[in-house]
Design a protein around this motif. Structure first.
Motif, PDB file in Angstrom:
ATOM      1  N   UNK A   1     -21.243 -15.674  33.126  1.00  0.00           N
ATOM      2  CA  UNK A   1     -21.572 -14.628  32.753  1.00  0.00           C
ATOM      3  C   UNK A   1     -21.122 -13.667  34.028  1.00  0.00           C
ATOM      4  N   UNK A   2     -20.189 -12.914  33.741  1.00  0.00           N
ATOM      5  CA  UNK A   2     -19.660 -12.110  34.827  1.00  0.00           C
ATOM      6  C   UNK A   2     -19.766 -10.709  34.447  1.00  0.00           C
ATOM      7  N   UNK A   3     -20.132 -10.336  33.129  1.00  0.00           N
ATOM      8  CA  UNK A   3     -20.166  -9.028  32.644  1.00  0.00           C
ATOM      9  C   UNK A   3     -21.471  -8.150  33.066  1.00  0.00           C
ATOM     10  N   UNK A   4     -21.129  -6.919  33.221  1.00  0.00           N
ATOM     11  CA  UNK A   4     -22.316  -6.125  33.657  1.00  0.00           C
ATOM     12  C   UNK A   4     -22.679  -4.920  32.738  1.00  0.00           C
ATOM     13  N   UNK A   5     -23.033  -4.005  33.172  1.00  0.00           N
ATOM     14  CA  UNK A   5     -23.557  -2.676  32.374  1.00  0.00           C
ATOM     15  C   UNK A   5     -22.272  -2.060  31.968  1.00  0.00           C
ATOM     16  N   UNK A   6     -20.990  -1.888  32.628  1.00  0.00           N
ATOM     17  CA  UNK A   6     -19.957  -1.351  32.343  1.00  0.00           C
ATOM     18  C   UNK A   6     -19.386  -1.817  31.043  1.00  0.00           C
ATOM     19  N   UNK A   7     -19.721  -3.085  30.968  1.00  0.00           N
ATOM     20  CA  UNK A   7     -19.190  -3.907  29.613  1.00  0.00           C
ATOM     21  C   UNK A   7     -20.146  -3.818  28.475  1.00  0.00           C
ATOM     22  N   UNK A   8     -21.106  -3.334  28.463  1.00  0.00           N
ATOM     23  CA  UNK A   8     -22.264  -3.365  27.737  1.00  0.00           C
ATOM     24  C   UNK A   8     -22.027  -2.119  26.710  1.00  0.00           C
ATOM     25  N   UNK A   9     -22.562  -2.098  25.376  1.00  0.00           N
ATOM     26  CA  UNK A   9     -22.740  -1.017  24.441  1.00  0.00           C
ATOM     27  C   UNK A   9     -23.812  -0.166  24.630  1.00  0.00           C
ATOM     28  N   UNK A  10     -24.070   0.518  25.652  1.00  0.00           N
ATOM     29  CA  UNK A  10     -25.250   1.216  26.030  1.00  0.00           C
ATOM     30  C   UNK A  10     -25.747   2.578  25.208  1.00  0.00           C
ATOM     31  N   UNK A  11     -26.915   2.507  24.764  1.00  0.00           N
ATOM     32  CA  UNK A  11     -27.339   3.698  23.782  1.00  0.00           C
ATOM     33  C   UNK A  11     -28.514   3.703  24.325  1.00  0.00           C
ATOM     34  N   UNK A  12     -29.086   5.052  24.186  1.00  0.00           N
ATOM     35  CA  UNK A  12     -30.619   5.385  24.295  1.00  0.00           C
ATOM     36  C   UNK A  12     -31.307   5.424  23.104  1.00  0.00           C
ATOM     37  N   UNK A  13     -32.180   4.643  22.989  1.00  0.00           N
ATOM     38  CA  UNK A  13     -32.866   4.420  21.826  1.00  0.00           C
ATOM     39  C   UNK A  13     -33.982   5.380  21.606  1.00  0.00           C
ATOM     40  N   UNK A  14     -34.437   5.996  22.511  1.00  0.00           N
ATOM     41  CA  UNK A  14     -35.777   6.804  22.226  1.00  0.00           C
ATOM     42  C   UNK A  14     -35.570   8.243  22.438  1.00  0.00           C
ATOM     43  N   UNK A  15     -36.340   9.074  22.161  1.00  0.00           N
ATOM     44  CA  UNK A  15     -36.068  10.584  21.894  1.00  0.00           C
ATOM     45  C   UNK A  15     -35.456  11.053  23.215  1.00  0.00           C
ATOM     46  N   UNK A  16     -36.260  10.534  24.329  1.00  0.00           N
ATOM     47  CA  UNK A  16     -35.978  11.005  25.702  1.00  0.00           C
ATOM     48  C   UNK A  16     -35.073  10.325  26.531  1.00  0.00           C
ATOM     49  N   UNK A  17     -33.895  10.979  26.959  1.00  0.00           N
ATOM     50  CA  UNK A  17     -32.832  10.555  27.906  1.00  0.00           C
ATOM     51  C   UNK A  17     -33.517  10.211  29.135  1.00  0.00           C
ATOM     52  N   UNK A  18     -32.666   9.299  29.776  1.00  0.00           N
ATOM     53  CA  UNK A  18     -33.308   9.054  31.211  1.00  0.00           C
ATOM     54  C   UNK A  18     -32.844  10.268  32.096  1.00  0.00           C
ATOM     55  N   UNK A  19     -33.424  10.376  33.146  1.00  0.00           N
ATOM     56  CA  UNK A  19     -32.965  11.212  34.096  1.00  0.00           C
ATOM     57  C   UNK A  19     -31.842  10.609  35.078  1.00  0.00           C
ATOM     58  N   UNK A  20     -31.218  11.362  35.807  1.00  0.00           N
ATOM     59  CA  UNK A  20     -30.133  10.729  36.681  1.00  0.00           C
ATOM     60  C   UNK A  20     -30.651   9.900  37.505  1.00  0.00           C
TER      61      UNK A  20
END
Length: 509
Positions: free
Chosen positions: A374-393
């Motif tokens: 398991x060498x994959x990280x966040x850069x390899x993931x299909x990231x999406x924001x599921x909620x109404x609010x986006x994360x801050x930086x």
């Protein structure tokens, strides 16, 4: 009739002295190619293989010992009259001792930029055939593959003869030698990810006092060509011998610290689970954060850092009891400080080199599970924001930090991070909300404003409810539950943000 020894070695260390001693013990020496030349230069009388076979070495030496005059002498069962008659009919003399080690295939393929043709040319054919023949017929023939066995063989040869139990031991060693050799060749040539058979070979690196518990025997084996950046390639600079549990924990710590290449980091591991992780612009500050994350569990733990340990960091490390410290290097001042502690193990590991090794292996009763590492990280993931609010930086940074850590926590796993450190870790629980409750309880007031990572999806909304109640403001999880919407609704109602990765990181073993 003189006893006969056939000598053909790639590793020529000690071979001339051994051959001379055999000659003094009334052995006739048969040899091939480079070994023959080396023995002749040392003044040892040698019969060339072509004199025995009455056939020249051909095909650039590819064919020289594959001949009945050799293999008949190796395989004849001396208890059978018919075999003696066959030898006499063909004018074949028996061979009593075979001293062979194989073409340097491992050394060849370990060279940077090796050509395939060079690797193929260093696949030995005649050597394994002789070793296997002699080992099969160990009732009558002794076979030596390791210069370390020369002394024992000589002592017995000078006496009443090489004993059966010695011949049996050497035969088993020869079969292990050829099996390991063939396994390395097969591994080099195999292109399939999961072939129909998997033959693995490892070399004994050290005997261990015991395994996980004192009643279990154990040893540490390494791959014949370990990755430059690996536990097996670590150099121990100080301290007592590593234990089975130390090695297991070091491997876990090394895997986690390898996630951090963009910042200074320190990780503390206990029983293969991270108990504290800290990041900062400078290493002493990173370790301060890791220590503050869990000053109780770090006691007697393993610490890994991704930068040279300096004097300031060493002073902090020396103030607590640690089993092992792992780093890419230690300054002279740091070594002077840490080496005052007699038992602490200091390991130097290359953290920028090759980390080859695509398989993760888990033994099970009667077999073995094999999977891609398991060498994959966040850069390899299909990231999406599921909620109404986006994360801050700042929340994105905390979420990424938490995601890197939770990947290395036993499942079910929950990690809380805040600022530059982990504040709560819940590991190895039978249900996800239980892991969350442990992590939240550990974090205490630090859970307020933290980010939470889960290694797998939430089957129900209870984990998000617990997170909201604790004051968590950002959550990262794989998503994919039939009840995802319930968790999203809880997050939206509370005004927190939740990110789906589409990738889980179960770690069951």
């Amino acid at each position: 009739m003189k006893r006969r020894a056939l000598i053909s070695v790639s590793d020529k260390s000690g071979i001339s002295d051994f051959a001379k001693a055999l000659q003094d013990a009334d052995f006739e020496i048969i040899s091939t190619g480079g070994t023959q030349r080396a023995l002749e230069e040392a003044g040892v009388p040698v019969t060339g293989i072509s004199e025995v076979t009455n056939f020249p070495e051909i095909l650039d030496g590819r064919v020289k010992t594959l001949h009945p005059a050799i293999h008949g002498g190796l395989l004849a069962d001396r208890e059978k009259e018919a075999h003696w008659e066959a030898l006499q009919a063909q004018a074949i003399d028996p061979i009593d001792l075979v001293v062979v080690n194989l073409y340097p295939f491992k050394e060849t393929i370990s060279k940077k930029g090796v050509e395939d043709a060079d690797a193929i040319e260093n696949i030995d054919i005649g050597g394994p055939a002789m070793l296997r023949a002699a080992a099969k017929n160990h009732a009558h023939v002794a076979v030596v593959t390791d210069p370390g066995d020369y002394k024992r063989v000589l002592e017995e040869a000078r006496g009443s003869g090489i004993r059966f139990d010695t011949r049996r031991h050497l035969a088993a060693k020869a079969f292990r030698h050829t099996a390991a050799y063939d396994a390395l060749v097969a591994d080099y040539m195999t292109e399939e990810a999961f072939p129909e058979t998997m033959t693995l070979t490892y070399e004994k690196k050290q005997a261990l006092r015991y395994g996980e518990n004192p009643h279990q025997g154990a040893s540490f084996y390494e791959h014949p060509l370990p990755a430059v950046s690996s536990m097996a390639a670590a150099e121990q600079l100080h301290g007592k011998e590593l234990s089975y549990n130390n090695i297991n924990d070091v491997n876990a710590a090394f895997a986690l610290i390898s996630e951090f290449s963009d910042t200074k980091a320190a990780v503390a591991v206990k029983h293969t689970n991270p108990c504290g992780v800290g990041i900062a612009d400078k290493l002493p500050a990173a370790f301060e954060e890791a220590y503050a994350a869990d000053p109780v569990s770090i006691f007697g733990g393993i610490v890994a850092v991704n930068d040279t340990v300096d004097a300031d960091t060493a002073e902090q490390l020396a103030n607590i009891f640690l089993e092992v410290v792992i780093a890419p290097d230690f300054s002279d001042e740091a070594l002077a400080i840490l080496q005052k502690k007699k038992n602490i193990r200091l390991l130097k590991v290359d953290m920028d080199g090759d980390r080859k090794g695509s398989y993760a292996l888990t033994s099970v009763s009667g077999g073995m599970l094999v999977q891609d590492a398991d060498v994959k990280g966040l850069v390899d993931a299909d990231v999406n924001v599921a909620t109404k609010r986006e994360p801050t930086s700042a929340e994105w940074r905390s979420l990424g930090f938490a995601w890197r850590v939770v990947k290395h926590v036993k499942s079910n796993a929950i990690v809380l991070t805040k600022g530059n450190r982990t504040v709560g870790v819940g590991a190895g629980q039978m249900n996800r909300v239980g892991a969350a409750e442990i992590a939240i309880a550990q974090a205490g007031s630090e859970a307020q404003g933290s980010a939470l990572a889960s290694d797998a999806f939430f089957p129900m909304k209870d984990t998000v409810e617990a997170a909201v109640k604790a004051g968590v403001t950002a959550v990262i999880q794989p998503g994919g539950s039939k009840r995802d919407q319930e968790s999203i609704d809880v997050a939206d109602e509370a005004g927190i943000t939740m990110v789906f990765t589409g990738m889980r990181h179960f770690r069951h073993a």
